[in-house]
Design a protein around this motif. Structure first.
Motif, mmCIF file in Angstrom:
data_model
loop_
_atom_site.group_PDB
_atom_site.id
_atom_site.type_symbol
_atom_site.label_atom_id
_atom_site.label_comp_id
_atom_site.label_asym_id
_atom_site.label_seq_id
_atom_site.Cartn_x
_atom_site.Cartn_y
_atom_site.Cartn_z
ATOM 1 N N ALA A 89 65.318 39.871 -19.838
ATOM 2 C CA ALA A 89 63.877 39.716 -19.607
ATOM 3 C C ALA A 89 63.429 40.363 -18.306
ATOM 4 C CB ALA A 89 63.503 38.236 -19.622
ATOM 5 N N ASP A 90 64.227 40.246 -17.254
ATOM 6 C CA ASP A 90 63.852 40.835 -15.969
ATOM 7 C C ASP A 90 63.802 42.356 -16.055
ATOM 8 O OD1 ASP A 90 63.665 38.338 -14.838
ATOM 9 O OD2 ASP A 90 65.711 38.342 -14.056
ATOM 10 N N ARG A 91 64.769 42.929 -16.755
ATOM 11 C CA ARG A 91 64.790 44.390 -16.907
ATOM 12 C C ARG A 91 63.599 44.856 -17.741
ATOM 13 N NH1 ARG A 91 70.584 46.270 -18.939
ATOM 14 N NH2 ARG A 91 69.717 48.306 -18.417
ATOM 15 N N LEU A 92 63.286 44.110 -18.796
ATOM 16 C CA LEU A 92 62.154 44.479 -19.639
ATOM 17 C C LEU A 92 60.847 44.424 -18.852
ATOM 18 C CD1 LEU A 92 62.963 42.676 -23.026
ATOM 19 C CD2 LEU A 92 63.391 45.060 -22.391
ATOM 20 N N VAL B 110 64.016 39.098 -26.256
ATOM 21 C CA VAL B 110 65.437 39.126 -25.880
ATOM 22 C C VAL B 110 66.297 38.451 -26.938
ATOM 23 C CG1 VAL B 110 67.120 38.217 -24.231
ATOM 24 C CG2 VAL B 110 65.031 39.287 -23.396
ATOM 25 N N GLU B 111 65.840 37.305 -27.424
ATOM 26 C CA GLU B 111 66.664 36.487 -28.313
ATOM 27 C C GLU B 111 66.683 36.975 -29.754
ATOM 28 O OE1 GLU B 111 68.623 34.123 -27.460
ATOM 29 O OE2 GLU B 111 68.035 33.881 -25.362
ATOM 30 N N MET B 112 65.595 37.630 -30.215
ATOM 31 C CA MET B 112 65.458 37.923 -31.637
ATOM 32 C C MET B 112 65.756 39.375 -32.024
ATOM 33 S SD MET B 112 64.825 35.168 -33.235
ATOM 34 C CE MET B 112 64.464 35.940 -34.818
ATOM 35 N N CYS B 113 65.799 40.287 -31.069
ATOM 36 C CA CYS B 113 65.838 41.712 -31.425
ATOM 37 C C CYS B 113 67.229 42.324 -31.316
ATOM 38 C CB CYS B 113 64.869 42.487 -30.536
ATOM 39 S SG CYS B 113 63.151 42.014 -30.800
ATOM 40 N N ASP B 114 67.481 43.303 -32.194
ATOM 41 C CA ASP B 114 68.712 44.093 -32.142
ATOM 42 C C ASP B 114 68.585 45.215 -31.119
ATOM 43 O OD1 ASP B 114 70.158 42.829 -34.456
ATOM 44 O OD2 ASP B 114 68.372 43.521 -35.495
ATOM 45 N N ARG B 115 67.396 45.778 -31.034
ATOM 46 C CA ARG B 115 67.064 46.774 -30.014
ATOM 47 C C ARG B 115 65.650 46.508 -29.526
ATOM 48 N NH1 ARG B 115 66.208 52.054 -31.487
ATOM 49 N NH2 ARG B 115 66.045 51.487 -33.680
ATOM 50 N N GLY C 80 61.968 53.148 -22.110
ATOM 51 C CA GLY C 80 63.256 52.462 -22.069
ATOM 52 C C GLY C 80 63.678 51.980 -23.428
ATOM 53 N N GLU C 81 64.990 52.014 -23.686
ATOM 54 C CA GLU C 81 65.561 51.479 -24.916
ATOM 55 C C GLU C 81 66.765 50.623 -24.545
ATOM 56 O OE1 GLU C 81 67.820 52.958 -29.011
ATOM 57 O OE2 GLU C 81 66.417 54.292 -27.997
ATOM 58 N N TYR C 82 66.825 49.421 -25.097
ATOM 59 C CA TYR C 82 67.876 48.470 -24.759
ATOM 60 C C TYR C 82 68.517 47.929 -26.034
ATOM 61 C CZ TYR C 82 65.331 48.659 -20.348
ATOM 62 O OH TYR C 82 64.700 49.101 -19.210
ATOM 63 N N GLN C 83 69.855 47.866 -26.054
ATOM 64 C CA GLN C 83 70.595 47.347 -27.195
ATOM 65 C C GLN C 83 70.852 45.861 -27.028
ATOM 66 O OE1 GLN C 83 71.430 49.326 -29.794
ATOM 67 N NE2 GLN C 83 70.675 51.218 -28.847
ATOM 68 N N LYS D 143 65.332 44.459 -45.110
ATOM 69 C CA LYS D 143 64.023 44.937 -44.663
ATOM 70 C C LYS D 143 64.137 45.461 -43.228
ATOM 71 C CE LYS D 143 62.559 43.045 -48.485
ATOM 72 N NZ LYS D 143 62.361 43.883 -49.695
ATOM 73 N N ALA D 144 63.244 46.367 -42.875
ATOM 74 C CA ALA D 144 63.166 46.873 -41.505
ATOM 75 C C ALA D 144 61.979 46.220 -40.821
ATOM 76 C CB ALA D 144 63.011 48.388 -41.515
ATOM 77 N N LEU D 145 62.208 45.620 -39.645
ATOM 78 C CA LEU D 145 61.157 44.881 -38.951
ATOM 79 C C LEU D 145 60.871 45.511 -37.597
ATOM 80 C CD1 LEU D 145 62.562 42.749 -40.962
ATOM 81 C CD2 LEU D 145 61.565 41.010 -39.464
ATOM 82 N N ILE D 146 59.589 45.750 -37.316
ATOM 83 C CA ILE D 146 59.140 46.130 -35.976
ATOM 84 C C ILE D 146 58.381 44.942 -35.419
ATOM 85 C CG2 ILE D 146 57.648 47.649 -34.640
ATOM 86 C CD1 ILE D 146 58.306 49.906 -36.514
ATOM 87 N N PHE D 147 58.899 44.394 -34.340
ATOM 88 C CA PHE D 147 58.451 43.116 -33.789
ATOM 89 C C PHE D 147 57.779 43.364 -32.445
ATOM 90 C CE2 PHE D 147 60.115 38.929 -31.773
ATOM 91 C CZ PHE D 147 58.928 38.290 -32.036
ATOM 92 N N LEU D 148 56.439 43.316 -32.434
ATOM 93 C CA LEU D 148 55.665 43.519 -31.209
ATOM 94 C C LEU D 148 55.378 42.163 -30.572
ATOM 95 C CD1 LEU D 148 54.005 45.424 -29.370
ATOM 96 C CD2 LEU D 148 52.080 45.072 -30.903
ATOM 97 N N SER D 149 55.797 41.986 -29.322
ATOM 98 C CA SER D 149 55.581 40.700 -28.657
ATOM 99 C C SER D 149 55.520 40.891 -27.153
ATOM 100 C CB SER D 149 56.704 39.722 -29.007
ATOM 101 O OG SER D 149 56.530 38.500 -28.310
ATOM 102 N N SER D 150 54.657 40.083 -26.506
ATOM 103 C CA SER D 150 54.599 40.050 -25.049
ATOM 104 C C SER D 150 55.427 38.902 -24.488
ATOM 105 C CB SER D 150 53.143 39.913 -24.584
ATOM 106 O OG SER D 150 52.541 38.771 -25.177
ATOM 107 N N ASP D 151 56.022 38.086 -25.391
ATOM 108 C CA ASP D 151 56.891 36.983 -24.982
ATOM 109 C C ASP D 151 58.298 37.550 -24.817
ATOM 110 O OD1 ASP D 151 58.614 34.782 -24.846
ATOM 111 O OD2 ASP D 151 57.301 33.541 -26.095
ATOM 112 N N LEU D 152 58.685 37.810 -23.586
ATOM 113 C CA LEU D 152 59.952 38.487 -23.335
ATOM 114 C C LEU D 152 61.156 37.656 -23.760
ATOM 115 C CD1 LEU D 152 59.245 40.208 -19.896
ATOM 116 C CD2 LEU D 152 59.030 41.133 -22.200
ATOM 117 N N GLU D 153 61.036 36.336 -23.690
ATOM 118 C CA GLU D 153 62.167 35.490 -24.092
ATOM 119 C C GLU D 153 62.472 35.670 -25.575
ATOM 120 O OE1 GLU D 153 63.442 30.771 -24.442
ATOM 121 O OE2 GLU D 153 61.770 31.349 -23.159
#
Length: 504
Positions: free
Chosen positions: A485-488, A460-465, A476-479, A447-457
């Motif tokens: 978290a600071d950069r985000l 950082v921990e759950m996403c591929d991009r 910005g796009e980050y791999q 499945k393809a997931l788009i994960f919208l969250s304001s919890d930066l931690e």
């Protein structure tokens, strides 16, 4: 020690077959910020609503400043100086900001409300406590969730509260607003107010609370000091298990693009957005309140029609003019306000879970009840929904478990793309792990997931991009591996753009 502001002893409350509180105790003293924590269904909101007079307790005693209260009504408890900021925003949408703040406490000239004085006082209070310039004539319906929360808090402060009860007060607030709220709470604590603070954000409990009562399965299991016990110990008391593996890992091969967006624009919200999410990928999107991230996800689900741009699904252009069309194309959305937008309280747990996938369980116009039962019971177990059985009415569950039911409903429909809008807001740490595991399972199934969250931690921990949206534009796009978290935060707040502008 001074006399307790709030004493609740041996409180019991049931809803049909569900025992929400079992001999629960809560004692809160003036001049303290008292945390109340527990998993969804532990009884936090129930014990607070008993104190507020919204629910009538089955048994137990309640004292306010030493006075025992028999029958509690919302008006009577407020007359005792106890004010509540409930998780559900109990504001009249057609009222103005000033009217909401001074409800039942309006200044008068003779028999008439002095609107000029009321507006002036509302402006002063908002500026004093939150440094917020807000037109007091603005309708509540025109306010963001965060500003509605601020109006609620201001109303309590305007009524000279002696006890302030806040149920998930920061769930919809950005960091500046949270800092302002905490500064207010510390000032009120210094003025000897008793403050009950309910939050699923353990970092906030650690930062603001002097003492914490832990609830589990409707009973209090300990009263501890965060500074001495530590947050990890409190979490283990809440869950009765080790949650050190907060973010479960996965090893998934990312496939071909499933959903692509090219130059998508919704005037006033976002512009020229282009992105793609692949099979097996968790794509994170984050931004500050009002950045346009929520409107982007809503547009992908057909809740808004874009002004221009293209949406491509499995290589073919598509156009959604309603969520029904998006669902038919294999797109599911788990909304942030799940109880308001996704649960039918008049139906059972099983019926709610099956709603989005009835066509997959049906043949010749009839539902295969055996398939329905197996599928719903598996999701109840996987998500840890606390219910006697799948036939229990959803209205008899706690708010957190109602939220899990809606998550289960959309997970049951076997979609290609999942739009997850803040899926862990107001969800306890144990349930977060269960949701993260489900996200990983969906990714492993392609499945393809788009994960919208304001919890930066968790981003950082759950996403591929991760994509960062700032004032309606993707900036910005980050791999995975370079997500920080600071950069985000620097990107989401515009600080990164300012730094780049200075160095140019």
């Amino acid at each position: 020690m001074t006399q307790a502001a709030i004493e609740m002893h041996g409180v019991n409350k049931t809803f049909g077959p569900v025992r929400a509180l079992m001999d629960a105790n809560l004692v809160v003293h003036p001049g303290t910020i008292h945390g109340l924590v527990g998993q969804n269904g532990a009884g936090k909101s129930t014990i607070i609503k008993v104190l507020a007079g919204i629910y009538k307790r089955d048994s137990g005693t309640v004292r306010v400043h030493g006075q025992e209260l028999d029958a509690i009504t919302p008006a009577a408890i407020e007359a005792c100086g106890v004010h509540f900021i409930h998780q559900d925003r109990l504001l009249v949408p057609t009222a103005t900001v000033a009217e909401a703040i001074f409800l039942r406490n309006e200044p008068h000239i003779g028999p008439f409300i002095n609107y000029r004085q009321m507006n002036k006082r509302a402006t002063e209070l908002l500026k004093r406590y939150f440094d917020l310039d807000l037109d007091p004539r603005t309708l509540i319906s025109e306010l963001s969730t965060a500003k509605q929360k601020i109006v609620q808090i201001t109303r309590a402060l305007a009524n000279d509260a002696k006890v302030l009860v806040l149920d998930e007060p920061t769930a919809a607030l950005v960091s500046k607003e949270v800092s302002s709220l905490f500064a207010v709470l510390r000032r009120l604590k210094a003025d000897n107010l008793a403050i009950i603070f309910i939050s699923h954000y353990m970092s906030e409990i650690d930062e603001i609370c002097d003492v914490v009562t832990v609830l589990r399965n409707g009973s209090d299991v300990g009263v501890v000091t965060p500074a001495e016990a530590g947050i990890e110990a409190i979490v283990q008391m809440m869950t009765n298990r080790d949650t050190s593996e907060m973010y479960p890992r996965r090893d998934v091969t990312i496939g071909e693009p499933v959903l692509s967006v090219n130059g998508l624009t919704l005037a006033g919200h976002f512009r020229d957005v282009s992105l793609e999410v692949r099979a097996g990928e968790i794509l994170g999107i984050t931004g500050l309140l009002g950045s346009g991230d929520k409107e982007l996800v809503s547009t992908l689900f057909g809740q808004s029609v874009p002004d221009r741009g293209e949406i491509v699904l499995n290589g073919k252009p598509v156009s959604f003019r309603s969520p029904v069309q998006a669902v038919r194309h294999g797109i599911a959305k788990i909304p942030e306000d799940r109880r308001a937008h996704g649960v039918a309280t008049g139906l059972s747990v099983g019926e709610n879970i099956a709603l989005a996938s009835l066509d997959q369980m049906s043949g010749w116009g009839f539902v295969n009840t055996r398939t329905e039962a197996a599928k719903t019971e598996a999701l109840i177990k996987e998500l840890g929904i606390k219910t006697p059985d799948r036939h229990t009415m959803v209205k008899n569950l706690s708010g957190g478990n109602q939220q899990k039911v809606v998550v289960a409903k959309w997970l049951s429909c076997d979609s290609q793309v999942y739009l997850l809008d803040e899926p862990t807001v107001a969800v306890d740490v144990g349930a977060k792990v269960e949701i993260y595991n489900l996200m990983n399972r969906l990714a492993s199934e392609g499945k393809a997931l788009i994960f919208l969250s304001s919890d930066l931690e968790e981003i950082v921990e759950m996403c591929d991009r991760v994509l960062v949206i700032y004032r309606g534009a993707l900036i910005g796009e980050y791999q995975r591996g370079e997500i920080d978290a600071d950069r985000l935060l620097a990107a989401a707040s515009g600080a990164q753009m300012e730094q780049e502008g200075r160095s140019a």
